[in-house]
Design an enzyme around this catalytic site. Structure first.
Site, PDB file in Angstrom:
ATOM      1  N   CYS A   1       9.719   1.519   3.655  1.00  0.00           N
ATOM      2  CA  CYS A   1      10.583   0.418   4.098  1.00  0.00           C
ATOM      3  C   CYS A   1      12.001   0.929   4.330  1.00  0.00           C
ATOM      4  CB  CYS A   1      10.577  -0.696   3.070  1.00  0.00           C
ATOM      5  SG  CYS A   1      11.233  -0.175   1.504  1.00  0.00           S
TER       6      CYS A   1
ATOM      7  N   SER B   1       5.075  -6.990   3.405  1.00  0.00           N
ATOM      8  CA  SER B   1       5.602  -7.361   4.720  1.00  0.00           C
ATOM      9  C   SER B   1       6.392  -8.670   4.637  1.00  0.00           C
ATOM     10  CB  SER B   1       4.436  -7.534   5.695  1.00  0.00           C
ATOM     11  OG  SER B   1       3.619  -8.598   5.240  1.00  0.00           O
TER      12      SER B   1
ATOM     13  N   PHE C   1       0.807  -1.229   0.000  1.00  0.00           N
ATOM     14  CA  PHE C   1       0.000   0.000   0.000  1.00  0.00           C
ATOM     15  C   PHE C   1       0.838   1.277   0.000  1.00  0.00           C
ATOM     16  CE2 PHE C   1       0.751  -0.281   4.608  1.00  0.00           C
ATOM     17  CZ  PHE C   1       1.053   1.046   4.895  1.00  0.00           C
TER      18      PHE C   1
ATOM     19  N   GLU D   1      -5.023  -4.002  -2.095  1.00  0.00           N
ATOM     20  CA  GLU D   1      -6.458  -3.695  -2.096  1.00  0.00           C
ATOM     21  C   GLU D   1      -6.752  -2.425  -1.307  1.00  0.00           C
ATOM     22  OE1 GLU D   1      -4.777  -5.989  -0.589  1.00  0.00           O
ATOM     23  OE2 GLU D   1      -5.887  -7.068   0.955  1.00  0.00           O
TER      24      GLU D   1
ATOM     25  N   LYS E   1      -1.009  -7.130  -9.301  1.00  0.00           N
ATOM     26  CA  LYS E   1      -2.010  -7.281  -8.240  1.00  0.00           C
ATOM     27  C   LYS E   1      -1.676  -6.207  -7.206  1.00  0.00           C
ATOM     28  CE  LYS E   1      -2.987  -8.452  -4.590  1.00  0.00           C
ATOM     29  NZ  LYS E   1      -3.425  -7.457  -3.585  1.00  0.00           N
TER      30      LYS E   1
ATOM     31  N   GLU F   1       8.950  -4.096  13.195  1.00  0.00           N
ATOM     32  CA  GLU F   1       8.681  -2.969  12.293  1.00  0.00           C
ATOM     33  C   GLU F   1       7.404  -2.274  12.773  1.00  0.00           C
ATOM     34  OE1 GLU F   1       7.427  -3.951   8.231  1.00  0.00           O
ATOM     35  OE2 GLU F   1       8.625  -2.254   7.542  1.00  0.00           O
TER      36      GLU F   1
END
Ligand code: NAD
Length: 495
Positions: free
Chosen positions: A292, A237, A160, A187, A184, A386
């Site tokens: 990240c 992740s 995301f 969402e 993909k 994280e």
């Protein structure tokens, strides 16, 4: 956006989304979920959670498109990305606004994201020069030549936090290399993926070469299992990276999975106070800490209290809703605030507290203010996991070697930085830090093209990196041809 308006619901800013397959939008049945704008909590669209059948349809379209696309000379394929690059520039403001709406970052951060997407498209246009083979006389009269071939149908599964840039880490290079592709998107931020499909189509990409399948776990698992998909790249992740890596390699695909991070910034007493404080503050709060590459743990070596004071002053200038965006969801806000509360209960000191952030007229937005936590110890949860929010944990070390032991003990290994004015000490850290991307007096050490992006340890599974020259290896396979044409060479080797 040319979305399917038959599903438009009045209160939503955007229509319900469709998958983009074989050059157009396909009506979707089945289950849809809401897409929220983190800026104010509004539902702005709905996204389908696609089934295995939709993945099958997209793979069939991409497979059909592959032979014709792969046969085009690479220079012709690259032409699409010259035009695509220009379209990214032409629609710069609109694309940036869309990122802010679906992801919650500030408009300046979204603009920076599109600038990097443009760089990615530019790099792809250089592939005709870089994606070349070799030829050499390996024995008298015998030549061996290598050339790069596309793999076939490939997939890119994205997170995301960079709705436009992370897809553009993979799409231009994979497609210019001759593959056909299924994206993909996350969402949580599905809108930018459809805009990428529209712009590629406007740039002249033939139908079926690029497809977007929306969804979550079922769509990802179908991609990992589909025998028609030759390679899968994943960014997200570590938990899901491991699932995807295990499942897709188990199905004999080529796989590269980039995972999460816990980036350490080692600050030495001789560091430049102003530069260090501003860089660390920008690194921990940029994109609301949802990078990240974000500074997550600062290891203070010896007495650097004046730098910490300055850092706290800098973070107080970063205001939610002004120069600090929202985090992605209500759940993310609760998770981040939970980490802060737990660290406090374990005895850490909260120097700057972002837990009660409110933004006027955006009371339902998902905001967390900058948070600086001192005297965190290595065994605390906040030191190891994280957090993915605008939160910095400060750990104290009495020597540089102790600081390096802390950095080396992380299961992750995306980035590490050192702040010092000593070249020798900077090299000492750069050589010993256990991370794929190292910064010297830089808070977010992202390598720019043609260098490649990728971490170590549990921040990446698979070989090679996802961007730059390294990505050419991932998206292509080598063919080696050995030839002997002149019998008069009388070679006694290679009969
Ligand atoms: P995520 O792992 O939750 O989701 C990533 C993708 O996996 C999404 O497309 C999602 O739909 C899918 N997914 C989620 N759960 C799944 C499951 N159980 N099975 C199959 N698929 C599933 O990641 P996120 O929250 O979207 O993104 C944030 C994470 O991404 C952070 O950990 C961040 O560090 C990481 N990230 C890493 C890099 C890098 O370069 N290393 C870059 C950007 C983000």
């Amino acid at each position: 956006m040319r979305v399917n308006i038959t599903h438009r619901i009045k209160s939503m800013k955007y229509a319900t989304l469709s998958n983009f397959i074989k050059g157009g939008y396909r009506n979707c049945d089945g289950h849809f979920i809401d897409v929220f704008s983190p800026l104010n909590g509004d539902v702005i669209s709905k996204v389908p959670l696609s089934s295995a059948d939709v993945v099958n349809e997209a793979v069939a379209g991409a497979k059909q498109a592959f032979p014709v696309w792969a046969e085009q000379p690479i220079k012709e394929r690259a032409q699409v990305f010259y035009r695509y690059r220009n379209l990214l520039e032409k629609h710069f403001e609109e694309l940036a606004a869309l990122i802010s709406e679906e992801n919650g970052k500030t408009i300046d951060e979204s603009r920076a994201e599109i600038s990097v997407s443009i760089e990615m498209a530019e790099f792809a246009t250089s592939l005709p020069q870089l994606c070349v083979g070799e030829i050499n006389e390996v024995s008298r009269g015998v030549a061996c030549r290598s050339e790069r071939h596309p793999l076939g149908v490939v997939a890119s599964i994205t997170p995301f936090n960079f709705p436009n840039m992370v897809p553009n880490w993979t799409v231009p290079n994979a497609i210019t290399s001759g593959n056909t592709m299924i994206l993909k998107p996350s969402e949580q931020v599905p809108l930018s993926g459809n805009r990428i499909a529209e712009l590629l189509s406007d740039a002249g990409l033939p139908e079926g070469v690029f497809n977007v399948v929306h969804g979550g776990r079922e769509a990802v698992e179908s991609i990992c299992d589909h025998p028609g998909i030759d390679a899968v790249s994943f960014v997200g992740s570590t938990k899901v990276a491991k699932i995807v890596y295990r499942r897709a390699t188990g199905n004999f695909k080529r796989v590269l999975c980039l995972g999460g991070a816990k980036n350490h910034l080692i600050v030495l007493p001789d560091a430049n106070e102003e530069m260090t404080a501003s860089n660390v503050a920008a690194s921990m709060t940029g994109c609301a800490g949802q990078r990240c590459m974000a500074a997550s743990a600062m290891v203070a070596v010896g007495n650097v209290d004046s730098i910490i004071d300055r850092l706290c002053e800098e973070t107080k200038k970063i205001i939610p809703g002004e120069n600090l965006g929202a985090v992605i969801s209500k759940q993310a806000k609760e998770r981040i605030e939970g980490y802060i509360t737990e660290a406090e209960a374990e005895g850490a000191s909260i120097l700057v507290d972002g837990r009660s952030a409110r933004v006027r007229d955006k009371e339902n937005g998902f905001y967390v203010g900058p948070t600086v936590i001192d005297h965190v110890t290595p065994e605390m949860k906040i030191a190891k996991e994280e957090v993915f929010g605008p939160v910095l944990a400060i750990l104290r070390a009495s020597t540089l070697d102790e600081a390096l032991r802390i950095e080396n003990s992380s299961v992750y290994g995306n980035a590490a930085s050192v702040f010092t004015q000593s070249g020798g000490l900077a090299n000492y850290v750069a050589e010993r830090a256990s991370a794929g991307m190292i910064g010297v007096n830089i808070g977010v050490p992202v390598p720019r093209e043609p260098f490649s992006f990728g971490g170590w340890n549990e921040s990446k599974f698979g070989s090679g990196d996802i961007t730059g020259k390294s990505s050419i290896e991932f998206w292509t396979k080598l063919k080696k041809t050995t030839s002997k044409w002149n019998p008069e060479a009388r070679t006694n080797w290679m009969s």
